[in-house]
Each structure stands twice: as structure tokens, then as C-alpha cells.
Enzyme design. Structure first.
Site, mmCIF file in Angstrom:
data_model
loop_
_atom_site.group_PDB
_atom_site.id
_atom_site.type_symbol
_atom_site.label_atom_id
_atom_site.label_comp_id
_atom_site.label_asym_id
_atom_site.label_seq_id
_atom_site.Cartn_x
_atom_site.Cartn_y
_atom_site.Cartn_z
ATOM 1 N N GLY A 12 0.756 -1.152 -0.079
ATOM 2 C CA GLY A 12 -0.052 -0.091 0.083
ATOM 3 C C GLY A 12 0.977 1.208 0.057
ATOM 4 O O GLY A 12 0.342 2.390 0.430
ATOM 5 N N SER A 13 2.038 1.383 -0.763
ATOM 6 C CA SER A 13 2.819 2.533 -0.432
ATOM 7 C C SER A 13 2.364 3.735 -1.396
ATOM 8 O O SER A 13 2.359 4.766 -1.346
ATOM 9 C CB SER A 13 4.458 2.093 -1.010
ATOM 10 O OG SER A 13 4.519 2.001 -2.095
ATOM 11 N N MET A 90 -3.966 -6.798 -6.974
ATOM 12 C CA MET A 90 -3.684 -7.985 -8.009
ATOM 13 C C MET A 90 -4.575 -8.838 -8.346
ATOM 14 O O MET A 90 -4.309 -10.115 -8.271
ATOM 15 C CB MET A 90 -2.249 -8.513 -7.238
ATOM 16 C CG MET A 90 -1.179 -7.586 -6.853
ATOM 17 S SD MET A 90 -0.728 -6.438 -8.160
ATOM 18 C CE MET A 90 0.656 -7.276 -8.868
ATOM 19 N N HIS A 109 0.367 1.087 -13.069
ATOM 20 C CA HIS A 109 1.073 -0.014 -13.325
ATOM 21 C C HIS A 109 2.455 0.431 -13.595
ATOM 22 O O HIS A 109 2.863 1.367 -14.313
ATOM 23 C CB HIS A 109 0.575 -0.566 -14.732
ATOM 24 C CG HIS A 109 1.063 -1.680 -15.483
ATOM 25 N ND1 HIS A 109 1.038 -3.028 -15.063
ATOM 26 C CD2 HIS A 109 2.027 -1.798 -16.236
ATOM 27 C CE1 HIS A 109 1.628 -3.765 -15.574
ATOM 28 N NE2 HIS A 109 2.237 -3.147 -16.362
HETATM 29 C C1 GAR Z 1 3.100 -0.982 -7.475
HETATM 30 O O1 GAR Z 1 4.451 -0.871 -8.013
HETATM 31 C C2 GAR Z 1 2.307 -1.167 -8.635
HETATM 32 O O2 GAR Z 1 2.748 -0.319 -9.550
HETATM 33 C C3 GAR Z 1 2.169 -2.515 -8.862
HETATM 34 O O3 GAR Z 1 2.373 -3.159 -7.543
HETATM 35 C C4 GAR Z 1 3.105 -2.188 -6.706
HETATM 36 C C5 GAR Z 1 1.998 -2.096 -5.450
HETATM 37 O O4 GAR Z 1 2.857 -1.358 -4.398
HETATM 38 N N1 GAR Z 1 1.065 -2.928 -9.607
HETATM 39 C C6 GAR Z 1 0.971 -3.909 -10.543
HETATM 40 O O5 GAR Z 1 1.827 -4.480 -10.680
HETATM 41 C C7 GAR Z 1 -0.467 -3.871 -11.114
HETATM 42 N N2 GAR Z 1 -0.512 -4.688 -12.308
HETATM 43 P P1 GAR Z 1 2.188 -0.715 -3.115
HETATM 44 O O6 GAR Z 1 1.239 -1.674 -2.669
HETATM 45 O O7 GAR Z 1 3.406 -0.321 -2.353
HETATM 46 O O8 GAR Z 1 1.457 0.561 -3.861
#
Ligand code: GAR
Length: 209
Positions: A12-13, A90, A109
């Protein structure tokens, strides 16, 4: 201020970056809830710390993808969002879900779409010998990682980069990009029309005599 709900699956950053941006009272939206498909998603705790409704809808508690999604839609309906932000969510969404929030559902993305849809984007950018890499915020449509592009940010690929160093540097760019893109939607600068992302200010400019 407009109502924003964030869907997460893990850390969730990006959600946190959106929360931070919306803490500025001049930002045109506020985060009214965070929904996670996994009850142990660390981002839920982060949301709670900010006094934001943090709602787990555990995918394991449902017999089918459809039943889980219906529960997510119910949780969303309660929160009555103007905009829904996917931030590391996801799980694929059905056509019903996407249509329900058409033009109001956005995703971040970690690649310069249309390059590298799907997973392991950093590995694939390196394997392709890319000299730049980046991230994209786009409207969600029925095809995964394919909706109209709202905003993008690029970073340089450095000698010696690994998927880890690249993803870490890109994440910082994501945290700047997502609030910016959300603002563009909330203040009406960009909207989805006929399956395309239209920039209002340019339209107005071109309409001037
Ligand atoms: C992020 O890098 C986002 O771009 C990616 O997952 C990560 C989530 O990090 N999203 C995908 O790959 C979607 N297909 P976070 O939970 O720290 O925001």
C-alpha cells in the site's frame, strides 16, 4: 471534496502517497475508504492509522471469484466513491465491475504501457535492454493493463540496475505520479470519452478562435 476509495492487495505504498496528497485541504478529493482482498495486507493498518475506513474483503472467504467481487462491489457501494483507485490490487476485475465504474476507475502499472503489461515488468524492461523505464496511470477497461493513459513518468535505467534497484527507484516515481494523475481526474482536466482519455484544457485551447 470528491470521494476516493483505494483498492489494495499488499504494502500500500501508493495508497499512502495518495493519502499524503489528499491531506492537503486544497486537493480536490479525500480518501474515504481502503478495501483489500487480503485481510493481512499491511496497507490496511496504514489506512487505519490515518483514521480511514479500512475494509478487508477476504477472497478466501468466498467460493468463487464472482462472489468475492460482489462483496467488494457492496463494500464500495457503501463508501459511495466518485473515483476508485487500484493501487497494487492484484486481482482481475470482471466486465461488470469495470462497466459499473467506467471512467471512474483508475490503476497504476509499473511500466510504460503499452509496453510490458502484466507481471515482472522490471525484469522484462531489463531483459529488453530498455534505457528508460516508467510507470503509467490509466483508466481501467475490460482488457488488463490496456485502458486509456492518463499520465506517465519515466526514469533512466542505470548500468548495474537489477529488478530490485529499478523497482525501488520506479516506486518513488509512482508515488509522485499517482496523486498527480488522480488530481487530473478529480479536477476534470482528463476524462474518458468514447474509450479515450481526453485532456480538457487542450480541447478548450483548440476551441479558442
Ligand atoms: C506498485 O509498483 C504498482 O505499480 C504495482 O504493484 C506495486 C504495489 O505496491 N501494480 C501492479 O503491478 C499492477 N499490475 P504498493 O502496494 O506499495 O503500492
Amino acid at each position: 471534496r470528491k470521494r476516493v476509495v483505494v483498492l489494495i492487495s499488499g504494502r500500500g505504498s501508493n495508497m499512502q502517497a495518495l493519502i499524503a496528497a489528499t491531506m492537503d485541504p486544497s486537493f480536490p478529493g479525500q480518501i474515504v475508504g481502503v478495501i483489500a482482498n487480503k485481510p493481512d495486507a499491511p496497507g490496511l493498518e496504514t489506512a487505519r492509522r490515518h483514521d480511514i475506513a479500512a475494509i478487508p474483503v477476504d477472497q478466501k472467504a468466498y467460493d468463487s471469484r464472482e462472489a468475492h467481487e460482489a462483496a467488494v462491489l457492496d463494500a464500495l457501494a457503501e463508501l459511495d466513491p466518485d473515483i476508485v483507485c487500484l493501487a497494487g490490487y492484484m486481482r482481475l476485475l470482471s466486465a461488470t465491475f469495470v462497466q459499473r465504474y467506467a471512467g471512474r476507475l483508475i490503476n497504476i502499472h509499473p511500466s510504460l504501457l503499452p509496453l510490458f503489461p502484466g507481471l515482472e515488468t522490471h525484469e522484462r524492461a531489463l531483459a529488453a535492454g530498455m534505457r528508460i523505464h516508467g510507470c503509467t496511470v490509466h483508466f481501467v477497461t475490460e482488457r488488463m493493463d490496456e485502458g486509456p493513459i492518463i499520465a506517465q513518468a519515466a526514469i533512466a535505467v542505470e548500468a548495474g540496475d537489477t529488478p530490485d534497484t529499478l523497482s525501488e527507484r520506479l516506486l518513488r516515481a509512482e508515488h509522485r505520479l499517482y496523486p498527480h494523475a488522480l488530481k487530473l481526474i478529480l479536477d476534470g482536466t482528463v476524462r474518458m470519452t468514447n474509450g479515450r482519455a481526453v485532456v480538457e484544457s487542450r480541447r478548450r485551447l483548440s476551441e479558442e478562435p
